[in-house]
Design a protein around this motif. Structure first.
Motif, PDB file in Angstrom:
ATOM      1  N   GLU A 316     -33.500  39.858   1.107  1.00  0.00           N
ATOM      2  CA  GLU A 316     -34.510  40.895   1.378  1.00  0.00           C
ATOM      3  C   GLU A 316     -35.587  40.883   0.297  1.00  0.00           C
ATOM      4  O   GLU A 316     -36.774  41.056   0.594  1.00  0.00           O
ATOM      5  CB  GLU A 316     -33.847  42.265   1.504  1.00  0.00           C
ATOM      6  CG  GLU A 316     -33.083  42.362   2.812  1.00  0.00           C
ATOM      7  CD  GLU A 316     -32.469  43.723   3.076  1.00  0.00           C
ATOM      8  OE1 GLU A 316     -32.671  44.650   2.271  1.00  0.00           O
ATOM      9  OE2 GLU A 316     -31.786  43.842   4.118  1.00  0.00           O
ATOM     10  N   ALA A 317     -35.178  40.647  -0.960  1.00  0.00           N
ATOM     11  CA  ALA A 317     -36.169  40.583  -2.048  1.00  0.00           C
ATOM     12  C   ALA A 317     -37.124  39.417  -1.815  1.00  0.00           C
ATOM     13  O   ALA A 317     -38.334  39.527  -2.040  1.00  0.00           O
ATOM     14  CB  ALA A 317     -35.455  40.439  -3.393  1.00  0.00           C
ATOM     15  N   ASP A 320     -39.461  40.414   1.074  1.00  0.00           N
ATOM     16  CA  ASP A 320     -40.391  41.467   0.656  1.00  0.00           C
ATOM     17  C   ASP A 320     -41.429  40.950  -0.333  1.00  0.00           C
ATOM     18  O   ASP A 320     -42.512  41.539  -0.463  1.00  0.00           O
ATOM     19  CB  ASP A 320     -39.622  42.649   0.048  1.00  0.00           C
ATOM     20  CG  ASP A 320     -38.838  43.416   1.112  1.00  0.00           C
ATOM     21  OD1 ASP A 320     -39.162  43.259   2.314  1.00  0.00           O
ATOM     22  OD2 ASP A 320     -37.901  44.157   0.759  1.00  0.00           O
ATOM     23  N   GLU A 323     -46.400  37.607   0.433  1.00  0.00           N
ATOM     24  CA  GLU A 323     -47.668  38.342   0.620  1.00  0.00           C
ATOM     25  C   GLU A 323     -48.398  37.870   1.868  1.00  0.00           C
ATOM     26  O   GLU A 323     -49.051  38.647   2.549  1.00  0.00           O
ATOM     27  CB  GLU A 323     -48.593  38.095  -0.593  1.00  0.00           C
ATOM     28  CG  GLU A 323     -48.042  38.573  -1.913  1.00  0.00           C
ATOM     29  CD  GLU A 323     -48.385  40.025  -2.159  1.00  0.00           C
ATOM     30  OE1 GLU A 323     -49.298  40.541  -1.497  1.00  0.00           O
ATOM     31  OE2 GLU A 323     -47.713  40.641  -3.021  1.00  0.00           O
ATOM     32  N   LEU A 327     -43.592  39.967   8.354  1.00  0.00           N
ATOM     33  CA  LEU A 327     -42.193  39.983   8.765  1.00  0.00           C
ATOM     34  C   LEU A 327     -42.169  40.452  10.213  1.00  0.00           C
ATOM     35  O   LEU A 327     -42.429  41.618  10.498  1.00  0.00           O
ATOM     36  CB  LEU A 327     -41.376  40.926   7.867  1.00  0.00           C
ATOM     37  CG  LEU A 327     -41.470  40.644   6.357  1.00  0.00           C
ATOM     38  CD1 LEU A 327     -40.555  41.582   5.580  1.00  0.00           C
ATOM     39  CD2 LEU A 327     -41.118  39.187   6.048  1.00  0.00           C
TER      40      LEU A 327
END
Ligand SMILES: Cc1ncc(COP(=O)(O)O)c(C=O)c1O
Length: 387
Positions: A316-317, A320, A323, A327
């Motif tokens: 997930e990191a 996230d 840029e 998603l």
């Protein structure tokens, strides 16, 4: 005449339409027939707008050229095209063989609606050898549904060989050819009976219109598809048909760029320390590369890669930290997208250990070096999160 009557008669159809580069976007549910005899003459006249008007005809004709088809039917989404192609020919008591790597909502249709109507689905490992697949089919199997490459894990089937063997057994073959977009791979040229694609993806190309198509060469199948659409009452908006036709004009150029950038990024990812492997059939040495090179004229921008093992929070990191990648659960548009595939793989019958978290990327039309820099930065976030 009174205003009420004059306003209903005034401003009807213009005399003759000026000729433009694209077809007219003709809107209409009611079609006015020239005389009483024409009212019930479905052979020679379009008698109701749901059958499609000028923009639909133009799109069907262009898709038939693209697919090498005798006839093409249009559906309100790619999923509807897949379910429509199946409903057009299947009946209670039939069985279907479906690749385990099928688009998940197609699987949902098989497991729920087809089952309710007495059609049994058996999923096969996407890498089953064609001989074993067809030899193992019971006499009730009426159809084999393939998706090659599968849109998450990219396994391929030798669709030409499956089609040839299935023909001998009078089993119909269907390809979800959204990855090939009717351009990079032409199922009907390889003997597949029904070529289906989600036009929503590459043909539309801008992530803003839903539509699907099913194409066939055999006149009996073309008829079955047309009847199926009429029976179900599906129709698509003329504006949307026009948009899809517009997408077709630039499809080869866009796909070439998606494919080129995708391959460059796949190569770039393969040498990153956080990446366990890249799954892209156009990469020499990939599991299905020889099959891909035999049948495909180029790649599109959709492929997956495997991160070195790490916890869900690190995955997930990574996502996230991106840029430039949105998603989101789609592909084929001008923008780059990423998803984590593992939650979707849980529904599969044949579980495969990919060696780490599986990430799918769609490479859009941005500069590939910018995209690679974005991925590298997110991979270093992943490395820190794994620790
Ligand atoms: C391989 C594949 N087939 C079919 C579809 C369905 O298309 P639509 O979203 O137009 O229903 C999708 C959508 O993601 C897909 O990925």
């Amino acid at each position: 005449m009174a205003d009420e009557t004059r306003l209903i008669r005034a401003g009807g159809a213009p005399r003759a339409l000026a000729k433009t580069v694209g077809p007219p976007i003709q809107k209409g549910s009611t079609v006015l027939l020239p005389d009483a005899a024409a009212l019930y003459d479905d052979e020679h006249y379009v008698t109701y707008g749901r059958q499609g008007l000028s923009a639909h005809d133009a799109l069907r004709e262009a898709l038939a050229v693209l697919e090498g088809a005798v006839g093409v039917s249009l559906y309100p989404s790619g999923l509807a095209a897949l379910t429509g192609a199946m409903l057009a020919v299947l009946k209670t008591g039939d069985e279907v063989l479906v690749t385990d790597a099928i688009y998940k909502p197609t699987r949902r249709f098989c497991d729920h609606l087809l089952k309710r109507f007495g059609v049994k689905t058996t999923y096969f490992d996407p890498r089953t050898a064609p001989q074993a697949l067809v030899a193992g089919a019971s006499d009730k199997v009426r159809m084999i549904v393939m998706e090659s490459p599968g849109s998450l894990s990219l396994e391929m089937q030798d669709m030409a060989q499956v089609a040839a063997l299935a023909k001998d057994r009078k089993i119909l073959t269907v390809a979800d050819n959204t990855w090939g977009a009717g351009l990079l791979y032409k199922p009907l040229d390889h003997g597949v009976d029904l070529s289906v694609q989600a036009l929503t993806k590459y043909v539309g190309g801008h992530s803003d219109v839903f539509m699907g198509s099913a194409a066939a060469r055999d006149p009996a199948l073309v008829r079955a598809l047309t009847d199926g659409v009429h029976h179900m009452g599906w129709s698509v908006a003329p504006e949307d048909a026009y948009q899809m036709l517009r997408g077709l004009r630039t499809l080869p150029l866009r796909l070439a760029r998606h494919g080129e950038s995708g391959l460059a990024i796949a190569r770039g990812l393969a040498v990153q320390p956080e990446v366990a492997s890249v799954i892209h059939p156009a990469l020499p040495g990939a599991a299905d590369h020889e099959l891909w090179a035999r049948d495909y004229s180029g790649p599109c921008g959709l492929f997956s890669f495997v991160l070195k093992p790490g916890p869900e929070a690190a995955v997930e990191a990574f996502l996230d930290a991106l840029e430039l990648f949105g998603l989101g659960f789609s592909w084929g548009g001008f923008e780059s997208l990423a998803i984590h595939c593992d939650p979707q793989l849980k529904t599969r019958k044949f579980k495969r250990d990919y060696g780490g978290p599986l990430i799918r990327l769609h490479i859009g039309l941005e500069d590939p070096q910018d995209l690679m820099a974005d991925l590298r930065a997110a991979l270093s976030v992943y490395a820190r999160a794994v620790g």
